[in-house]
Design an enzyme around this catalytic site. Structure first.
Site, PDB file in Angstrom:
ATOM      1  CB  SER A  90      -0.933   0.005   1.211  1.00  0.00           C
ATOM      2  OG  SER A  90      -1.848  -1.057   1.138  1.00  0.00           O
ATOM      3  CE1 TYR A 228      -7.816  -4.479   1.487  1.00  0.00           C
ATOM      4  CE2 TYR A 228      -6.872  -5.644   3.347  1.00  0.00           C
ATOM      5  CZ  TYR A 228      -6.739  -4.766   2.287  1.00  0.00           C
ATOM      6  OH  TYR A 228      -5.525  -4.182   2.024  1.00  0.00           O
TER       7      TYR A 228
END
Length: 614
Positions: A90, A228
């Protein structure tokens, strides 16, 4: 500014239309909402992380030089050996929230190995960082990809290591160069794959800022809706990133808000198992295994294949099963309905990020998979192993004709208890919360982010290599000993044509016995049980502030018949009615009452080696 038209991805774009004023306004509204939701960190924090990475780059170079000196290499080789830090995940994609960790990779030349990394890197970190900067340092040498978990001045760092088959690693090394893959084993290829995928992905999107805005929104939505996490059968962060990137390729000049709105309809109605590809697959002389259902039969069974763009191409979603696919598509459809209404001004962006109702509304019945250990280190290892295998239980349950949905929640709940003896441990493993430590907060596995647990859960470490932290449970009259558990919940929805009773005892017992037969299980230290739980018996700590636990529906009783005069005493007068009511009340509190739950697990609490087997 308009982009020059070209083909992005494997097919032509759908639209090159420039954004309208309305779409630009909606994009600003989305960004403002993401800021309110805490998805952007303060500029000062960003600068702090950048300075920390500069320090880590200097440390990486010094680490390589230190090892070179230890093995008495010539000074000319020491001076040119180099060493480089790469980021991925990320942080590298630029779609991270405040407090997120930074995935980093130390790349060294061929004469530096993983043993050197764990032997020398910790002391060099302590020497070169300011005094007191290192708040936590936890090496995990058992990991398939070597990792040192660090907390440096409030920033989480996952420091990984790999080496290349080269004599030097210059500062301008391009990790996308496929020639660097020559001479690497599977472990080294896997380590290098993180930054290679991230760099390729950023090269394949038309507008990085648009991509990052949309990805922040989709990741927040996926986390709030509990869809997720790769380990439990949902897409992980990189997989969601590739899906967003594909939509960006189809609408190269769209705003982030338009990408989000298009995302739900395009991905939700995708013709699975047709794969999501950001570029055509490439060949390479090193002949590494790449995703190819024509060559490899196992690849044919991937239900929602999302393929990484860097060589060797891999499926990032091989863990998705029938139930998780169904849930993902349902959530995508729901998201599409909401964004349609946002487009017409009937809803706001905050409505897209409403939290899931997994525990509050979605299911009546749950299976609680409870792993336990007598020490914290042992539980980090054992719970990681159990987490990696829970999907197999869900697959077995999905094969039952009487089950419509068996959905595993994407986080485990870690608790600490105080137990005097084995009887109290058994009570804990049945779901009894009376021995839970009141001064220790329940945490979810994603919040704890234990590196050993994560490495084993991802199948990247040896679960048997655990530091000796076993503790004997105290006996009566002695201070209670800590007992650690991690519970995973599977929501059960019966098929429409099934009966009310559901027997999952065979599947549960077989799965449990398989795990307790492995070398990962140690009797007396590790425990495992499966308990059937009704929604109104769920522990309070699975509910967030403001959420209410479901209540047990009261049965309507038929009106009492007025009795004709009788000489016999009634139950109330004899005292038996009071005893009977107390017994029923005691039974109703038990989450394992079969007549109340409607789920049959038939599983004793004790661990497998205590079972008698033929």
């Amino acid at each position: 500014m308009a982009l020059q038209q070209r083909q992005w991805g494997t097919t032509p774009s759908i639209s090159w239309t420039l954004p309208t004023e309305k779409e630009i306004a909606q994009d600003k509204e989305l960004t403002d909402e993401l800021k309110r939701q805490g998805q952007y960190e303060a500029p000062g924090e960003t600068e702090k992380k950048q300075q920390l990475l500069i320090q880590l780059q200097k440390i990486a170079v010094e680490f390589v030089k230190h090892v070179c000196r230890k093995i008495n290499l010539p000074q000319s080789i020491i001076n040119s050996a180099g060493g480089k830090i790469f980021t991925y995940g990320s942080y590298r994609l630029g779609a991270y929230a405040p407090g997120s960790d930074i995935d980093t990779l130390v790349v060294a030349p061929r004469h530096v190995n993983r043993e050197d990394f764990f032997e020398h890197m910790p002391s060099i970190l302590e020497k070169m960082l300011p005094p007191g900067a290192i708040e936590e340092m936890k090496p995990v040498p058992e990991a398939y990809v070597p990792i040192i978990k660090l907390m440096i001045s409030g920033t989480d760092i996952d420091l990984n290591f790999t080496r290349l088959a080269v004599s030097s690693v210059p500062w301008d090394l391009d990790v996308k160069d496929t020639n660097l893959l020559r001479g690497l084993d599977d472990r080294e290829l896997r380590a290098l794959n993180g930054p290679r995928v991230a760099d390729e992905l950023l090269q394949l999107v038309p507008q990085k800022k648009t991509f990052r805005t949309a990805l922040r929104a989709i990741k927040l939505w996926a986390q709030r809706r509990a869809v997720y996490g790769n380990i439990v059968g949902f897409p992980g962060g990189v997989a969601w990133g590739m899906l967003v990137a594909r939509v960006c390729q189809l609408y190269p000049q769209a705003t982030g808000s338009v990408i989000v709105m298009k995302f739900f309809r395009i991905i939700g109605r995708w013709n699975w198992p047709q794969p999501i590809l950001l570029k055509e697959s490439e060949d390479h002389p090193i002949q590494a295994r790449v995703w190819n259902p024509r060559l490899y039969p196992t690849d044919k069974y991937h239900l929602m294949p999302i393929i990484t763009p860097a060589y060797p191409a891999m499926c990032a979603t091989h863990n998705i099963g029938p139930t998780t696919k169904k849930i993902i598509i349902q959530e995508l459809e729901r998201g599409g309905d909401i964004t349609d209404k946002i487009s017409f001004g009937r809803l706001q962006w905050k409505d897209l990020f409403t939290k899931h109702t997994y525990f509050t509304k979605d299911y009546k019945y749950y299976l609680s998979i409870i792993s336990g250990s007598t020490s914290k280190d042992a539980q980090a290892s054992w719970s990681g192993f159990v987490e990696s295998k829970v999907r197999l239980l869900v697959q077995a349950l999905e094969g039952q004709g009487t089950i419509g949905v068996a959905r595993l929640f994407n986080k485990g709940f870690a608790r600490e208890h105080r137990c005097n003896d084995e009887d109290e441990i058994e009570a804990v493993l049945r779901g009894d919360m009376q021995y839970q430590a009141t001064n220790v907060k329940t945490e979810t596995t994603d919040t704890i982010n234990d590196p050993l647990h994560n490495a084993i859960a991802q199948g990247n470490a040896d679960a048997t290599a655990v530091a000796d932290g076993s503790g004997e449970i105290a006996r009566n009259g002695v201070e209670p000993h800590a007992f650690y558990t991690t519970t995973y919940y599977v929501g059960i929805e019966l098929a429409q044509d099934s009966t009310k009773k559901l027997d999952v005892s065979a599947e549960s017992r077989d799965w449990k016995d398989q795990q307790c037969r492995t070398a990962n299980f140690e009797e007396g230290r590790n425990y495992l049980n499966i308990a059937a739980t009704r929604n109104y018996d769920l522990p309070l700590d699975v509910f967030a502030s403001g959420e209410e636990r479901p209540t047990r529906a009261k049965k309507k009783l038929p009106p009492k018949k007025t009795s004709i005069t009788s000489q016999k005493r009634n139950l109330s007068a004899s005292g038996m009615e009071v005893w009977r009511d107390a017994t029923i009340a005691k039974q109703s509190r038990s989450p394992l009452t079969v007549t109340e739950v409607g789920l049959l697990t038939d599983l004793p609490c004790r661990t497998f080696p205590r079972h008698r087997t033929k």
